[in-house]
Design a protein around this motif. Sequence first.
Motif, PDB file in Angstrom:
ATOM      1  N   GLY A  82       0.846  -1.202   0.000  1.00 55.88           N
ATOM      2  CA  GLY A  82       0.000   0.000   0.000  1.00 55.88           C
ATOM      3  C   GLY A  82       0.872   1.238   0.000  1.00 55.88           C
ATOM      4  N   LEU A  83       0.658   2.068  -1.015  1.00 62.11           N
ATOM      5  CA  LEU A  83       1.475   3.294  -1.147  1.00 62.11           C
ATOM      6  C   LEU A  83       0.581   4.514  -1.291  1.00 62.11           C
ATOM      7  N   GLY A  84      -0.502   4.521  -0.533  1.00 62.95           N
ATOM      8  CA  GLY A  84      -1.396   5.681  -0.543  1.00 62.95           C
ATOM      9  C   GLY A  84      -0.907   6.710   0.462  1.00 62.95           C
ATOM     10  N   THR A  85      -1.844   7.379   1.125  1.00 60.89           N
ATOM     11  CA  THR A  85      -1.487   8.421   2.096  1.00 60.89           C
ATOM     12  C   THR A  85      -0.476   7.894   3.111  1.00 60.89           C
ATOM     13  N   VAL A  86      -0.794   6.775   3.736  1.00 61.01           N
ATOM     14  CA  VAL A  86       0.055   6.268   4.820  1.00 61.01           C
ATOM     15  C   VAL A  86       1.342   5.648   4.270  1.00 61.01           C
ATOM     16  N   GLY A  87       1.197   4.794   3.245  1.00 54.94           N
ATOM     17  CA  GLY A  87       2.378   4.108   2.693  1.00 54.94           C
ATOM     18  C   GLY A  87       3.430   5.094   2.205  1.00 54.94           C
ATOM     19  N   ALA A 119       1.471  -1.882  -4.685  1.00 58.29           N
ATOM     20  CA  ALA A 119       0.214  -1.114  -4.721  1.00 58.29           C
ATOM     21  C   ALA A 119      -0.516  -1.566  -5.975  1.00 58.29           C
ATOM     22  N   ARG A 120      -1.655  -0.944  -6.255  1.00 56.06           N
ATOM     23  CA  ARG A 120      -2.409  -1.368  -7.433  1.00 56.06           C
ATOM     24  C   ARG A 120      -1.752  -0.902  -8.710  1.00 56.06           C
ATOM     25  N   SER A 121      -1.392   0.398  -8.749  1.00 54.83           N
ATOM     26  CA  SER A 121      -0.907   0.906 -10.025  1.00 54.83           C
ATOM     27  C   SER A 121       0.561   1.335  -9.919  1.00 54.83           C
ATOM     28  N   LYS A 122       1.401   0.641 -10.686  1.00 53.84           N
ATOM     29  CA  LYS A 122       2.849   0.820 -10.593  1.00 53.84           C
ATOM     30  C   LYS A 122       3.288   2.197 -11.065  1.00 53.84           C
ATOM     31  N   GLY A 123       2.566   2.732 -12.063  1.00 56.10           N
ATOM     32  CA  GLY A 123       3.030   3.968 -12.697  1.00 56.10           C
ATOM     33  C   GLY A 123       2.669   5.256 -11.952  1.00 56.10           C
ATOM     34  N   LYS A 124       1.836   5.158 -10.957  1.00 54.44           N
ATOM     35  CA  LYS A 124       1.306   6.353 -10.283  1.00 54.44           C
ATOM     36  C   LYS A 124       2.406   7.147  -9.584  1.00 54.44           C
ATOM     37  N   ASP A 125       2.344   8.490  -9.740  1.00 56.32           N
ATOM     38  CA  ASP A 125       3.308   9.340  -9.021  1.00 56.32           C
ATOM     39  C   ASP A 125       2.840   9.475  -7.580  1.00 56.32           C
ATOM     40  N   ARG A 126       3.682   9.089  -6.642  1.00 58.55           N
ATOM     41  CA  ARG A 126       3.299   9.101  -5.234  1.00 58.55           C
ATOM     42  C   ARG A 126       4.088  10.128  -4.429  1.00 58.55           C
ATOM     43  N   GLY A 127       4.838  10.944  -5.154  1.00 57.26           N
ATOM     44  CA  GLY A 127       5.590  12.020  -4.500  1.00 57.26           C
ATOM     45  C   GLY A 127       6.808  11.547  -3.733  1.00 57.26           C
ATOM     46  N   GLU A 129       1.438  -3.423   6.429  1.00 61.69           N
ATOM     47  CA  GLU A 129       0.192  -3.486   5.633  1.00 61.69           C
ATOM     48  C   GLU A 129      -0.546  -2.175   5.793  1.00 61.69           C
ATOM     49  N   VAL A 130      -0.603  -1.380   4.727  1.00 59.97           N
ATOM     50  CA  VAL A 130      -1.338  -0.112   4.751  1.00 59.97           C
ATOM     51  C   VAL A 130      -2.173   0.036   3.469  1.00 59.97           C
ATOM     52  N   MET A 131      -2.869  -1.050   3.131  1.00 57.01           N
ATOM     53  CA  MET A 131      -3.774  -1.017   1.976  1.00 57.01           C
ATOM     54  C   MET A 131      -5.194  -0.714   2.429  1.00 57.01           C
ATOM     55  N   GLY A 132      -5.576  -1.284   3.576  1.00 58.21           N
ATOM     56  CA  GLY A 132      -6.934  -1.112   4.071  1.00 58.21           C
ATOM     57  C   GLY A 132      -7.860  -2.205   3.565  1.00 58.21           C
ATOM     58  N   GLY A 133      -9.060  -2.240   4.139  1.00 56.56           N
ATOM     59  CA  GLY A 133     -10.041  -3.281   3.785  1.00 56.56           C
ATOM     60  C   GLY A 133      -9.993  -4.369   4.833  1.00 56.56           C
ATOM     61  N   GLY A 144     -10.073  -9.489   2.016  1.00 59.49           N
ATOM     62  CA  GLY A 144      -9.381  -9.338   0.731  1.00 59.49           C
ATOM     63  C   GLY A 144      -7.870  -9.347   0.861  1.00 59.49           C
ATOM     64  N   PRO A 145      -7.194  -8.572  -0.015  1.00 60.56           N
ATOM     65  CA  PRO A 145      -5.726  -8.647  -0.078  1.00 60.56           C
ATOM     66  C   PRO A 145      -5.024  -8.247   1.219  1.00 60.56           C
ATOM     67  N   ALA A 146      -5.606  -7.338   1.990  1.00 60.16           N
ATOM     68  CA  ALA A 146      -4.947  -6.932   3.237  1.00 60.16           C
ATOM     69  C   ALA A 146      -4.830  -8.129   4.178  1.00 60.16           C
ATOM     70  N   ALA A 185      -5.092  11.371  12.403  1.00 58.45           N
ATOM     71  CA  ALA A 185      -4.975  10.813  11.057  1.00 58.45           C
ATOM     72  C   ALA A 185      -4.001  11.663  10.250  1.00 58.45           C
ATOM     73  N   GLY A 186      -3.836  11.293   8.982  1.00 60.67           N
ATOM     74  CA  GLY A 186      -2.970  12.055   8.083  1.00 60.67           C
ATOM     75  C   GLY A 186      -1.647  11.348   7.863  1.00 60.67           C
ATOM     76  N   GLU A 187      -0.998  11.761   6.795  1.00 61.42           N
ATOM     77  CA  GLU A 187       0.236  11.089   6.357  1.00 61.42           C
ATOM     78  C   GLU A 187       1.301  11.049   7.458  1.00 61.42           C
ATOM     79  N   PRO A 204       1.314  11.896  10.920  1.00 65.60           N
ATOM     80  CA  PRO A 204       1.022  11.244  12.190  1.00 65.60           C
ATOM     81  C   PRO A 204       0.900   9.721  12.078  1.00 65.60           C
ATOM     82  N   THR A 205       0.281   9.251  10.992  1.00 69.57           N
ATOM     83  CA  THR A 205       0.095   7.803  10.869  1.00 69.57           C
ATOM     84  C   THR A 205       1.439   7.119  10.603  1.00 69.57           C
ATOM     85  N   ALA A 206       2.254   7.744   9.742  1.00 69.84           N
ATOM     86  CA  ALA A 206       3.598   7.193   9.491  1.00 69.84           C
ATOM     87  C   ALA A 206       4.410   7.187  10.786  1.00 69.84           C
TER      88      ALA A 206
HETATM   89  N1  LIG Z   1      -5.079   7.976   6.024  1.00 62.85           N
HETATM   90  C1  LIG Z   1      -4.998   8.048   7.338  1.00 62.85           C
HETATM   91  O1  LIG Z   1      -4.849   9.130   7.899  1.00 62.85           O
HETATM   92  C2  LIG Z   1      -5.052   6.791   8.165  1.00 62.85           C
HETATM   93  C3  LIG Z   1      -4.943   6.892   9.569  1.00 62.85           C
HETATM   94  C4  LIG Z   1      -4.957   5.747  10.346  1.00 62.85           C
HETATM   95  C5  LIG Z   1      -5.117   4.513   9.726  1.00 62.85           C
HETATM   96  N2  LIG Z   1      -5.262   4.450   8.373  1.00 62.85           N
HETATM   97  C6  LIG Z   1      -5.398   3.110   7.763  1.00 62.85           C
HETATM   98  O2  LIG Z   1      -4.298   2.891   6.912  1.00 62.85           O
HETATM   99  C7  LIG Z   1      -4.685   2.085   5.796  1.00 62.85           C
HETATM  100  C8  LIG Z   1      -4.311   2.828   4.506  1.00 62.85           C
HETATM  101  O3  LIG Z   1      -4.953   4.074   4.475  1.00 62.85           O
HETATM  102  P1  LIG Z   1      -4.607   5.180   3.361  1.00 62.85           P
HETATM  103  O4  LIG Z   1      -5.326   6.401   3.773  1.00 62.85           O
HETATM  104  O5  LIG Z   1      -3.151   5.230   3.134  1.00 62.85           O
HETATM  105  O6  LIG Z   1      -5.336   4.544   2.098  1.00 62.85           O
HETATM  106  P2  LIG Z   1      -5.155   4.978   0.569  1.00 62.85           P
HETATM  107  O7  LIG Z   1      -4.581   6.319   0.459  1.00 62.85           O
HETATM  108  O8  LIG Z   1      -6.444   4.675  -0.086  1.00 62.85           O
HETATM  109  O9  LIG Z   1      -4.064   3.924   0.044  1.00 62.85           O
HETATM  110  C9  LIG Z   1      -4.314   2.579  -0.126  1.00 62.85           C
HETATM  111  C10 LIG Z   1      -3.156   1.953  -0.888  1.00 62.85           C
HETATM  112  O10 LIG Z   1      -3.349   0.564  -0.991  1.00 62.85           O
HETATM  113  C11 LIG Z   1      -3.204   0.178  -2.350  1.00 62.85           C
HETATM  114  N3  LIG Z   1      -4.117  -0.938  -2.607  1.00 62.85           N
HETATM  115  C12 LIG Z   1      -5.446  -0.952  -2.418  1.00 62.85           C
HETATM  116  N4  LIG Z   1      -5.930  -2.153  -2.795  1.00 62.85           N
HETATM  117  C13 LIG Z   1      -4.890  -2.874  -3.245  1.00 62.85           C
HETATM  118  C14 LIG Z   1      -4.742  -4.175  -3.789  1.00 62.85           C
HETATM  119  N5  LIG Z   1      -5.803  -4.957  -3.963  1.00 62.85           N
HETATM  120  N6  LIG Z   1      -3.513  -4.592  -4.134  1.00 62.85           N
HETATM  121  C15 LIG Z   1      -2.451  -3.799  -3.975  1.00 62.85           C
HETATM  122  N7  LIG Z   1      -2.518  -2.553  -3.464  1.00 62.85           N
HETATM  123  C16 LIG Z   1      -3.722  -2.114  -3.112  1.00 62.85           C
HETATM  124  C17 LIG Z   1      -3.553   1.388  -3.182  1.00 62.85           C
HETATM  125  O11 LIG Z   1      -2.902   1.287  -4.450  1.00 62.85           O
HETATM  126  P3  LIG Z   1      -3.003   2.474  -5.549  1.00 62.85           P
HETATM  127  O12 LIG Z   1      -2.383   3.678  -4.914  1.00 62.85           O
HETATM  128  O13 LIG Z   1      -2.203   1.979  -6.673  1.00 62.85           O
HETATM  129  O14 LIG Z   1      -4.456   2.649  -5.824  1.00 62.85           O
HETATM  130  C18 LIG Z   1      -2.996   2.505  -2.304  1.00 62.85           C
HETATM  131  O15 LIG Z   1      -1.629   2.707  -2.592  1.00 62.85           O
HETATM  132  C19 LIG Z   1      -6.187   1.825   6.000  1.00 62.85           C
HETATM  133  O16 LIG Z   1      -6.344   0.613   6.674  1.00 62.85           O
HETATM  134  C20 LIG Z   1      -6.623   2.988   6.890  1.00 62.85           C
HETATM  135  O17 LIG Z   1      -7.767   2.663   7.660  1.00 62.85           O
HETATM  136  C21 LIG Z   1      -5.223   5.557   7.590  1.00 62.85           C
END
Ligand SMILES: NC(=O)c1ccc[n+]([C@@H]2O[C@H](COP(=O)([O-])OP(=O)(O)OC[C@H]3O[C@@H](n4cnc5c(N)ncnc54)[C@H](OP(=O)(O)O)[C@@H]3O)[C@@H](O)[C@H]2O)c1
Length: 428
Positions: free
Chosen positions: A11-16, A45-53, A79-83, A86-88, A303-305, A307-309
């Motif tokens: 997972g390479l979204g906000t937290v990753g 993550a899902r999409s390899k080409g995405k710019d994640r900064g 593990e920071v994909m969520g769900g 499934g995959p998480a 929450a947020g990038e 504090p969570t990191a």
């Molecule tokens: N955001 C917060 O402030 C925060 C705070 C506390 C806890 N959390 C928890 O942290 C986790 C992640 O949150 P987030 O905000 O970082 O989520 P997010 O920004 O939506 O990022 C999710 C990441 O997981 C990847 N992903 C999703 N499904 C996938 C799959 N099937 N296979 C491979 N990669 C997959 C996505 O890939 P793509 O980027 O390629 O789509 C994305 O990089 C969640 O469990 C959330 O509850 C978040």
Amino acid sequence: MSKPLRIAIAGLGTVGAGIVKMVQTHGELLARRAGRPLEIVAVSARSKGKDRGVGLSGYAWEDDPVALAKRDDVDLLVEVMGGEDGPAKACVEAALASGKHVVTANKAMLALHGQAMAEQAEAAGVALRFEAAVAGGIPIVKALTEGLAGNSISRVMGVMNGTCNYILTKMDATGESYGDVLKEAQALGYAEADPTVDVGGIDAAHKLSLLAATAFGTRVAFDKVEIEGIERITLQDIHNAADMGYKIKLLGVAQQNEDGLEQRMQPCLVPTASPLGQLEGVSNMVVVEGDFIGQTVYQGPGAGEGPTASAILGDIMDIARGLVIPAFGQPAKGLAQPNISSTGSDAAYYLRFSLTDEAGVLAKLAAILGDHSVSVNRMHQYGHDGKTAPLVIVTHQTPRASLDAALAEISALNASLAEPVALRIESL
Ligand SMILES: NC(=O)c1ccc[n+]([C@@H]2O[C@H](COP(=O)([O-])OP(=O)(O)OC[C@H]3O[C@@H](n4cnc5c(N)ncnc54)[C@H](OP(=O)(O)O)[C@@H]3O)[C@@H](O)[C@H]2O)c1
């Protein structure tokens, strides 16, 4: 220096992305503190080409998070994909099965599968850590499992959803309606397009169930959390509460009663002057009460990038230093099935009724409350429009069952125009 701790991030979204940034920014500092380098080896993550900064070119890429979890060159999976499933879940289970430590921010998954995962981790002799899953950057799991480990805990409570606290404090400050503030929160990225999980109290209840297990040595019992969201809170409720010296908060409370564990996530009135009453915006606050320490209060970004990191890195650093403690602070097999309190604890309540504006209605309502031994502390009627008479009552301490019985009877009256609102006044 000892050999590096080799990390994979799913997972390479906000937290990753935040975790990658933190390791890249503080590599040297982290290595000095841990006595060994932290090395990100591979990511997914899902999409390899995405710019994640952040630069990812130095890391191996895996399309499949389960393959990532099984890599031979990895010691720890983040593990920071969520769900919740499934995959998480699949990649966490695969990592534990192949003897790797796991750090996750996924409260939804742990609220459902935390017990089984904690048992799996312990059988494999590895760590399962989840600081980031509860109250974001606040190190509350660490406080409970380490700093307060000598105490018997009587109550854990707090504001654990920044979105709800933002909505309630903004309504209070600006006089805007719930709907308008929710739209703003969505535009600012504080609330999801589908906000149900936040405003319905579910996200915060996931967190409360994890804290309750940690505080009371019980198995996670998310399905036994009494949950009510903030959707029915009106501006009028907020103003009425303020007039009486209270703020309305989505408050999670877990406490041990004589007849068992009480877990509730619901809007409550708290004194304006209390730390919880003073909590503004997206911040979180957790209050823990222990027998030797008394009351302790923890506040910070929920929450947020960054504090969570930060919370994730706290867990990783412990593992890098060789600290492997049970996920919920005691061996998972020894966690007791919680005995859930059937009655709940008594409290005073704020009640709001919407009644037809006609003679005798008030007397009928008072009689029903009296029949159920719900005693009235104060009463206020406001804003008659000739048809409806909104009425606010504050009760003395009352058992929830008595109140529920009285409210059911009042709702059934022809004079009752809407479901009564009952908010607990939490004693702090
Ligand atoms: N955001 C917060 O402030 C925060 C705070 C506390 C806890 N959390 C928890 O942290 C986790 C992640 O949150 P987030 O905000 O970082 O989520 P997010 O920004 O939506 O990022 C999710 C990441 O997981 C990847 N992903 C999703 N499904 C996938 C799959 N099937 N296979 C491979 N990669 C997959 C996505 O890939 P793509 O980027 O390629 O789509 C994305 O990089 C969640 O469990 C959330 O509850 C978040």
